[in-house]
Design a protein around this motif. Sequence first.
Motif, mmCIF file in Angstrom:
data_model
loop_
_atom_site.group_PDB
_atom_site.id
_atom_site.type_symbol
_atom_site.label_atom_id
_atom_site.label_comp_id
_atom_site.label_asym_id
_atom_site.label_seq_id
_atom_site.Cartn_x
_atom_site.Cartn_y
_atom_site.Cartn_z
ATOM 1 N N GLU A 379 0.803 -1.220 0.000
ATOM 2 C CA GLU A 379 0.000 0.000 0.000
ATOM 3 C C GLU A 379 0.843 1.281 0.000
ATOM 4 O O GLU A 379 0.587 2.185 -0.809
ATOM 5 C CB GLU A 379 -0.965 -0.010 1.187
ATOM 6 C CG GLU A 379 -2.043 -1.079 1.070
ATOM 7 C CD GLU A 379 -2.874 -1.187 2.341
ATOM 8 O OE1 GLU A 379 -2.587 -0.436 3.305
ATOM 9 O OE2 GLU A 379 -3.801 -2.020 2.373
ATOM 10 N N PRO A 380 1.829 1.438 0.891
ATOM 11 C CA PRO A 380 2.619 2.681 0.841
ATOM 12 C C PRO A 380 3.429 2.822 -0.429
ATOM 13 O O PRO A 380 3.685 3.944 -0.890
ATOM 14 C CB PRO A 380 3.517 2.583 2.080
ATOM 15 C CG PRO A 380 3.556 1.138 2.436
ATOM 16 C CD PRO A 380 2.228 0.588 2.028
ATOM 17 N N VAL A 381 3.854 1.704 -1.006
ATOM 18 C CA VAL A 381 4.587 1.773 -2.273
ATOM 19 C C VAL A 381 3.677 2.296 -3.372
ATOM 20 O O VAL A 381 4.041 3.195 -4.146
ATOM 21 C CB VAL A 381 5.158 0.392 -2.647
ATOM 22 C CG1 VAL A 381 5.804 0.441 -4.031
ATOM 23 C CG2 VAL A 381 6.175 -0.060 -1.605
ATOM 24 N N ARG A 382 2.469 1.772 -3.440
ATOM 25 C CA ARG A 382 1.517 2.223 -4.465
ATOM 26 C C ARG A 382 1.168 3.694 -4.269
ATOM 27 O O ARG A 382 0.984 4.438 -5.245
ATOM 28 C CB ARG A 382 0.257 1.370 -4.419
ATOM 29 C CG ARG A 382 0.469 -0.081 -4.807
ATOM 30 C CD ARG A 382 -0.829 -0.864 -4.777
ATOM 31 N NE ARG A 382 -1.773 -0.351 -5.753
ATOM 32 C CZ ARG A 382 -2.997 -0.858 -5.945
ATOM 33 N NH1 ARG A 382 -3.404 -1.884 -5.207
ATOM 34 N NH2 ARG A 382 -3.799 -0.357 -6.848
ATOM 35 N N ALA A 383 1.098 4.127 -3.007
ATOM 36 C CA ALA A 383 0.752 5.522 -2.743
ATOM 37 C C ALA A 383 1.809 6.490 -3.254
ATOM 38 O O ALA A 383 1.513 7.665 -3.504
ATOM 39 C CB ALA A 383 0.549 5.729 -1.240
ATOM 40 N N LEU A 384 3.030 6.004 -3.440
ATOM 41 C CA LEU A 384 4.108 6.847 -3.970
ATOM 42 C C LEU A 384 4.115 6.905 -5.494
ATOM 43 O O LEU A 384 4.992 7.535 -6.090
ATOM 44 C CB LEU A 384 5.463 6.337 -3.470
ATOM 45 C CG LEU A 384 5.719 6.539 -1.978
ATOM 46 C CD1 LEU A 384 6.979 5.801 -1.545
ATOM 47 C CD2 LEU A 384 5.829 8.015 -1.633
ATOM 48 N N PRO A 386 4.829 4.718 -8.065
ATOM 49 C CA PRO A 386 6.127 4.357 -8.652
ATOM 50 C C PRO A 386 6.073 4.258 -10.172
ATOM 51 O O PRO A 386 5.030 3.930 -10.751
ATOM 52 C CB PRO A 386 6.410 2.986 -8.016
ATOM 53 C CG PRO A 386 5.062 2.421 -7.715
ATOM 54 C CD PRO A 386 4.223 3.594 -7.314
ATOM 55 N N HIS A 387 7.211 4.549 -10.777
ATOM 56 C CA HIS A 387 7.330 4.417 -12.225
ATOM 57 C C HIS A 387 7.821 3.014 -12.562
ATOM 58 O O HIS A 387 8.489 2.362 -11.770
ATOM 59 C CB HIS A 387 8.327 5.450 -12.773
ATOM 60 C CG HIS A 387 8.074 6.843 -12.287
ATOM 61 N ND1 HIS A 387 6.872 7.496 -12.478
ATOM 62 C CD2 HIS A 387 8.873 7.705 -11.595
ATOM 63 C CE1 HIS A 387 6.941 8.704 -11.944
ATOM 64 N NE2 HIS A 387 8.138 8.856 -11.396
ATOM 65 N N GLN A 388 7.467 2.565 -13.745
ATOM 66 C CA GLN A 388 7.916 1.250 -14.203
ATOM 67 C C GLN A 388 9.437 1.163 -14.116
ATOM 68 O O GLN A 388 10.158 2.019 -14.626
ATOM 69 C CB GLN A 388 7.483 1.033 -15.657
ATOM 70 C CG GLN A 388 7.882 -0.321 -16.242
ATOM 71 C CD GLN A 388 6.830 -1.377 -16.000
ATOM 72 O OE1 GLN A 388 5.740 -1.065 -15.536
ATOM 73 N NE2 GLN A 388 7.130 -2.617 -16.313
ATOM 74 N N GLY A 389 9.933 0.132 -13.425
ATOM 75 C CA GLY A 389 11.362 -0.087 -13.318
ATOM 76 C C GLY A 389 12.064 0.787 -12.303
ATOM 77 O O GLY A 389 13.295 0.732 -12.188
#
Length: 448
Positions: A379-384, A386-389
Motif C-alpha cells: 500500500e505505501p509503495v503504491r501511494a508513492l 512508482p514508475h515502471q522499473g
Amino acid sequence: MRDRDLVVGLDAGGTRTRAVLASAVDGRVLGQGVAGPGNALTVPVPLLTDHLAEAVARAVPEADRARVVAVAGGFAGAAETAPDEPGRLNALAALTAALRRLGIAADSVGVSSDIEAAFASAPGAPVDGLALVAGTGVVAMRIRDRRCAVTVGGDGWLLGDDGGGFWIGRSAVRAALRMADGRGGPTTLADAVGRALGVPSGALPYAEERLYAEERPYAEDLPHGGPAGLGGLGGEGGLGGAGGRDGVGSPSGAGGRDGVGSPIGEGSRDGVGSREGAESPRSAGGGLNHALGPVSADASASASISISDASGSARERLPAEPEWSPDRRAAYRMHLLPAVMAEPPIHLARLAPLVAEAARHEDAVARAILDEAADHLLEPVRALAPHQGERIVATGGLLGPEGPLTALLSERLKAFGLTLDWVADGCRGAVALARLGHGGPPPTSRTT
C-alpha cells in the motif's frame, strides 16, 4: 593529504548507534564502533551525546581523530524536512557535542534520517528512487537528490505500521485468542505464543497430545499410522536476513529499522528499534530483532523471549485439531492476556518470528497473516505512484535476503515492474554522504 583523509558515518537507530571510520578517498572501512540507542526524538540529547561519543570513540583511534575531515549521521527520528525539525536539531546538537568531546574538528558535519542513509547505502549511492522500511513498523519514502521528498506511513504501532513486525506479532496473539474461545480455527501459533509468554504447559492446546506422544510412538513409527494431522512449527529460526534488527533476533529495527524507519521505533516516541530490523545486542544471527530493531528491527534490545524455547513445539509432531477442554481454554486466556498487558505493546513485535516459523511449516493461519502483511506493505509503495522499473531500496528484518515477506512482496511488485534492492543498515550510506559532504568523488558500488 594524509593528515585529513578520513570520514565517519553513523547509523543511529532505536536500539543501537553504529559508527564507521572510512577512507575519504575510496570509502574503505577502517574501524567500527557500537553504542546505545540513537533515536533523535526518544533519546534525551545528553544521553544521545554519550552514545554518539562512545560509538565514534570506539571506531576512531585517538591518534587518528585529527585526520577526520567529514562526519555524516543517519538518525532515527531526524530529517531535513525543515530547518527547525526537532529530531534534526537534537541530532545535530548531540553529534556536534560528541565530536567536540572527542577533539574531532571535522570541516563538514551532516545529519539526515536513517532512511535516507539506508537509501544511500545501496550500490552506487543512488540519488533518486523509493525507500521502504519494514521491521517493527513500516514506512515508505520517495527520495530526491538523496533527501526525503514524500513520506507514506510510519505512523507508529497505535495508528499504523500495518504489515510490520508489531502488526504481525499482534496478529499472532489475536489468532491464539480466537482459537482459544472458538472464534478462530486451529493454529500452532496458540501453542507457540503461549509458550513464549509463559502460559503454563497444562493450559496449552496440545498438552494432552504431548502426554500421548510421550507414551506412544510417533506416527511414522507406527505400522499403520497414528493420529491424523500431525504437524508443528518446525525448527528454530527467526526473520532471517535483516541485518540484524531490525530490527527484532531486530529486528528490526527500523523512522528507523527497529521502528522500521518509522516513528514506531527509529522515528517515533514509541521507538523500540530493529532497522537493524533495527540491530540489538541480542539479535545475533538474524531475525526481526536484528532489523527490528528496531523494532526493528528490528525487534527489541530488551527482548526476553527465547525463540528457540518458544518454538520447542516446532520439533514436536502435533495434531492440527487438539483436544482442548473448555477449562483449559479458559486457563489459557486467563494467563495469556495479563502476560500481554504487562509489557509495552510494542514488545509484541518479538513474536513475529513465530509467525514466520509456523508459516514455513504450512500453518494456514500463519500463512494468511504473512499474506495480509505483504498486502499492507504494498500500500505505501503504491501511494508513492512508482514508475515502471523504478528502484526500491528496502531495509528492515522483514525484507532481508531470507525475510518472511521478501518473496511475497516481490511477487506483488512484479505487476508494477518493480524490484527490491535490500541493504542491512545505513552505515555505508552515511559514509557515502560524508564523502560527498567533503566534496569527494561520487561513490560507486566499490566504495561501499
